[in-house]
Design an enzyme around this catalytic site. Structure first.
Site, PDB file in Angstrom:
ATOM      1  N   THR A 178       0.809  -1.226   0.000  1.00 47.66           N
ATOM      2  CA  THR A 178       0.000   0.000   0.000  1.00 47.66           C
ATOM      3  C   THR A 178       0.840   1.272   0.000  1.00 47.66           C
ATOM      4  OG1 THR A 178      -0.134  -0.116   2.406  1.00 47.66           O
ATOM      5  CG2 THR A 178      -1.978  -1.064   1.175  1.00 47.66           C
ATOM      6  N   ASP A 191      -3.876  -8.079   7.845  1.00 45.88           N
ATOM      7  CA  ASP A 191      -2.877  -7.700   8.845  1.00 45.88           C
ATOM      8  C   ASP A 191      -2.038  -8.957   9.094  1.00 45.88           C
ATOM      9  OD1 ASP A 191      -1.479  -7.272  11.206  1.00 45.88           O
ATOM     10  OD2 ASP A 191      -3.081  -6.080  12.114  1.00 45.88           O
ATOM     11  N   TYR A 209      14.360  -3.237  16.254  1.00 42.99           N
ATOM     12  CA  TYR A 209      14.187  -3.216  14.796  1.00 42.99           C
ATOM     13  C   TYR A 209      15.339  -3.968  14.122  1.00 42.99           C
ATOM     14  CZ  TYR A 209      13.707  -1.690   9.988  1.00 42.99           C
ATOM     15  OH  TYR A 209      13.585  -1.687   8.624  1.00 42.99           O
ATOM     16  N   LEU A 240      19.134   3.392   3.701  1.00 41.22           N
ATOM     17  CA  LEU A 240      18.145   4.466   3.839  1.00 41.22           C
ATOM     18  C   LEU A 240      17.319   4.647   2.558  1.00 41.22           C
ATOM     19  CD1 LEU A 240      18.122   6.251   6.401  1.00 41.22           C
ATOM     20  CD2 LEU A 240      19.411   7.952   5.098  1.00 41.22           C
TER      21      LEU A 240
HETATM   22  P1  NDP Z   1       6.218   2.147   4.325  1.00 39.67           P
HETATM   23  O1  NDP Z   1       5.770   2.594   5.665  1.00 39.67           O
HETATM   24  O2  NDP Z   1       6.108   3.084   3.185  1.00 39.67           O
HETATM   25  O3  NDP Z   1       5.488   0.771   3.931  1.00 39.67           O
HETATM   26  C1  NDP Z   1       5.265  -0.237   4.856  1.00 39.67           C
HETATM   27  C2  NDP Z   1       4.257  -1.215   4.302  1.00 39.67           C
HETATM   28  O4  NDP Z   1       4.079  -2.295   5.257  1.00 39.67           O
HETATM   29  C3  NDP Z   1       2.900  -0.593   4.077  1.00 39.67           C
HETATM   30  O5  NDP Z   1       2.362  -1.017   2.850  1.00 39.67           O
HETATM   31  C4  NDP Z   1       2.056  -1.129   5.237  1.00 39.67           C
HETATM   32  O6  NDP Z   1       0.705  -1.291   4.815  1.00 39.67           O
HETATM   33  C5  NDP Z   1       2.695  -2.508   5.442  1.00 39.67           C
HETATM   34  N1  NDP Z   1       2.408  -3.049   6.769  1.00 39.67           N
HETATM   35  C6  NDP Z   1       2.830  -2.579   7.973  1.00 39.67           C
HETATM   36  N2  NDP Z   1       2.315  -3.332   8.969  1.00 39.67           N
HETATM   37  C7  NDP Z   1       1.549  -4.291   8.379  1.00 39.67           C
HETATM   38  C8  NDP Z   1       0.753  -5.341   8.869  1.00 39.67           C
HETATM   39  N3  NDP Z   1       0.634  -5.589  10.185  1.00 39.67           N
HETATM   40  N4  NDP Z   1       0.111  -6.137   7.985  1.00 39.67           N
HETATM   41  C9  NDP Z   1       0.214  -5.913   6.658  1.00 39.67           C
HETATM   42  N5  NDP Z   1       0.950  -4.921   6.127  1.00 39.67           N
HETATM   43  C10 NDP Z   1       1.603  -4.114   6.986  1.00 39.67           C
HETATM   44  O7  NDP Z   1       7.753   1.709   4.517  1.00 39.67           O
HETATM   45  P2  NDP Z   1       8.811   1.041   3.507  1.00 39.67           P
HETATM   46  O8  NDP Z   1       8.227   0.890   2.164  1.00 39.67           O
HETATM   47  O9  NDP Z   1      10.058   1.791   3.653  1.00 39.67           O
HETATM   48  O10 NDP Z   1       8.991  -0.379   4.202  1.00 39.67           O
HETATM   49  C11 NDP Z   1       8.821  -1.608   3.509  1.00 39.67           C
HETATM   50  C12 NDP Z   1       9.807  -2.614   4.069  1.00 39.67           C
HETATM   51  O11 NDP Z   1      11.133  -2.187   3.783  1.00 39.67           O
HETATM   52  C13 NDP Z   1       9.751  -2.808   5.590  1.00 39.67           C
HETATM   53  O12 NDP Z   1       9.898  -4.168   5.874  1.00 39.67           O
HETATM   54  C14 NDP Z   1      10.963  -2.021   6.083  1.00 39.67           C
HETATM   55  O13 NDP Z   1      11.429  -2.512   7.306  1.00 39.67           O
HETATM   56  C15 NDP Z   1      11.920  -2.269   4.946  1.00 39.67           C
HETATM   57  N6  NDP Z   1      13.026  -1.343   4.822  1.00 39.67           N
HETATM   58  C16 NDP Z   1      12.816   0.003   4.714  1.00 39.67           C
HETATM   59  C17 NDP Z   1      13.878   0.865   4.588  1.00 39.67           C
HETATM   60  C18 NDP Z   1      13.725   2.337   4.529  1.00 39.67           C
HETATM   61  O14 NDP Z   1      14.712   3.062   4.785  1.00 39.67           O
HETATM   62  N7  NDP Z   1      12.549   2.856   4.179  1.00 39.67           N
HETATM   63  C19 NDP Z   1      15.258   0.342   4.504  1.00 39.67           C
HETATM   64  C20 NDP Z   1      15.364  -1.080   4.648  1.00 39.67           C
HETATM   65  C21 NDP Z   1      14.281  -1.884   4.766  1.00 39.67           C
HETATM   66  P3  NDP Z   1      -0.582  -0.929   5.709  1.00 39.67           P
HETATM   67  O15 NDP Z   1      -0.235   0.243   6.584  1.00 39.67           O
HETATM   68  O16 NDP Z   1      -1.654  -0.648   4.704  1.00 39.67           O
HETATM   69  O17 NDP Z   1      -0.849  -2.193   6.475  1.00 39.67           O
HETATM   70  C1  8X3 Z   2      15.425   0.967   7.441  1.00 41.77           C
HETATM   71  C2  8X3 Z   2      16.770   1.560   7.263  1.00 41.77           C
HETATM   72  O1  8X3 Z   2      18.719   2.565   8.502  1.00 41.77           O
HETATM   73  O2  8X3 Z   2      16.551   3.534   8.887  1.00 41.77           O
HETATM   74  O3  8X3 Z   2      15.526  -0.407   7.546  1.00 41.77           O
HETATM   75  O4  8X3 Z   2      17.095   1.387   9.817  1.00 41.77           O
HETATM   76  S1  8X3 Z   2      17.305   2.284   8.704  1.00 41.77           S
END
Ligand code: NDP
Ligand code: 8X3
Length: 253
Positions: free
Chosen positions: A11, A60, A153, A185
């Site tokens: 999403t 979820d 985390y 990041l």
């Molecule tokens: P966003 O917050 O933009 O996206 C997170 C997504 O996870 C949303 O679509 C949200 O959907 C979904 N989500 C969260 N909780 C639940 C749940 N309980 N059930 C189903 N869906 C869930 O963050 P990112 O796109 O950045 O994050 C995506 C992934 O990448 C994560 O695993 C994050 O840890 C990882 N990541 C991110 C980094 C960054 O710097 N941004 C770096 C490294 C890894 P909804 O709220 O609709 O449920």
């Molecule tokens: C998300 C990247 O560096 O903010 O996984 O933890 S950081």
């Protein structure tokens, strides 16, 4: 031939960008997340832009019964999931361990670890049975380098890496690939979620550095999924050019 690609957390951010990359590639999408209106909006966009076949399910990933019900519905509807991308995840807070809200610690564990293993436990048996499939788990540089205020985390993302390694071992005699993608990041809603809607604090995370964009991770994920059958990318770490470790970042002032 179009593949059925199941993306958790589609999403926003990285999951949404991955959905676009695979839809543009001609694949079919199965998208899940908690926010129904966002799922509908992403579905409409993918159908309009790429004439993609898209199924959406509000889910979820922390809810045990709901995960098994919805995953069984998905398998009944689409028959085969070719690629599962476990992307749903979050960080909540940035505090010393001794001060952390217990509820936030547990939500991270439940979402990033329990959610991933519950969904995969439902989908992997079908891959084993059909002797084909690819699981792509989104880890993080946080799983390699712990940093201040992020013990839990970081631990969840280290668990993602180890779970991937274990799944790869347990399916080594099958035509199944398992990949861990470990971004640094990436500029998404991640920090706004972490800081519970504090947009100012969230934007500071990405100041003074050209951070990765969700589309960068999506392009690389598609590349991983498009390798020939005998090529398995087991792990990949992607950082911005001005990021050297999890928290060694050069910012221009
Ligand atoms: P966003 O917050 O933009 O996206 C997170 C997504 O996870 C949303 O679509 C949200 O959907 C979904 N989500 C969260 N909780 C639940 C749940 N309980 N059930 C189903 N869906 C869930 O963050 P990112 O796109 O950045 O994050 C995506 C992934 O990448 C994560 O695993 C994050 O840890 C990882 N990541 C991110 C980094 C960054 O710097 N941004 C770096 C490294 C890894 P909804 O709220 O609709 O449920
Ligand atoms: C998300 C990247 O560096 O903010 O996984 O933890 S950081």
């Amino acid at each position: 031939m179009a593949r059925n690609v199941f993306i958790t957390g589609a999403t926003s951010g990285i999951g949404e960008a991955i959905a676009h990359a695979f839809a543009q590639n001609g694949d079919n999408l199965i998208l899940i997340g908690r926010r129904k209106e966002r799922l509908e909006a992403v579905q409409a966009e993918l159908e309009t832009l790429y004439q993609a076949t898209v199924w959406t399910y509000q889910l979820d990933v922390t809810k045990v019964d709901m995960v098994s019900d919805i995953c069984q519905k998905i398998l009944a509807e689409v028959e085969v999931v070719d690629i599962l991308i476990n992307n749903a995840g979050l960080a909540l807070g940035l505090e010393k361990f001794q001060d952390y809200a217990v509820e936030d610690m547990l939500t991270m564990l439940d979402t990033n670890v329990k959610g991933l293993l519950l969904v995969t436990r439902q989908i992997l048996p079908q891959m084993v049975e059909s002797n084909s499939g690819h699981i792509i788990n989104i880890g993080s540089t946080a799983g390699i380098y712990a940093y201040a205020g992020a013990a839990v985390y970081s631990a969840t993302k280290a668990a993602v890496k180890v779970l991937s390694d274990g799944m790869r071992i347990d399916t080594v005699d099958k035509n199944i690939k398992v990949t861990t993608v470990q971004p640094g990041l990436v500029e998404t809603n991640f920090s706004e979620v972490r800081f519970k809607g504090d947009k100012q604090r969230a934007s500071e995370v990405y100041q003074g550095i050209q951070a990765l964009q969700a589309t960068d991770i999506a392009d690389i994920t598609l590349y991983i999924a498009n390798q020939p059958q005998h090529v398995q990318i087991s792990d990949i770490t992607i950082m911005a050019t001005k990021q050297a470790t999890g928290f060694t970042i050069h910012r221009e002032s």
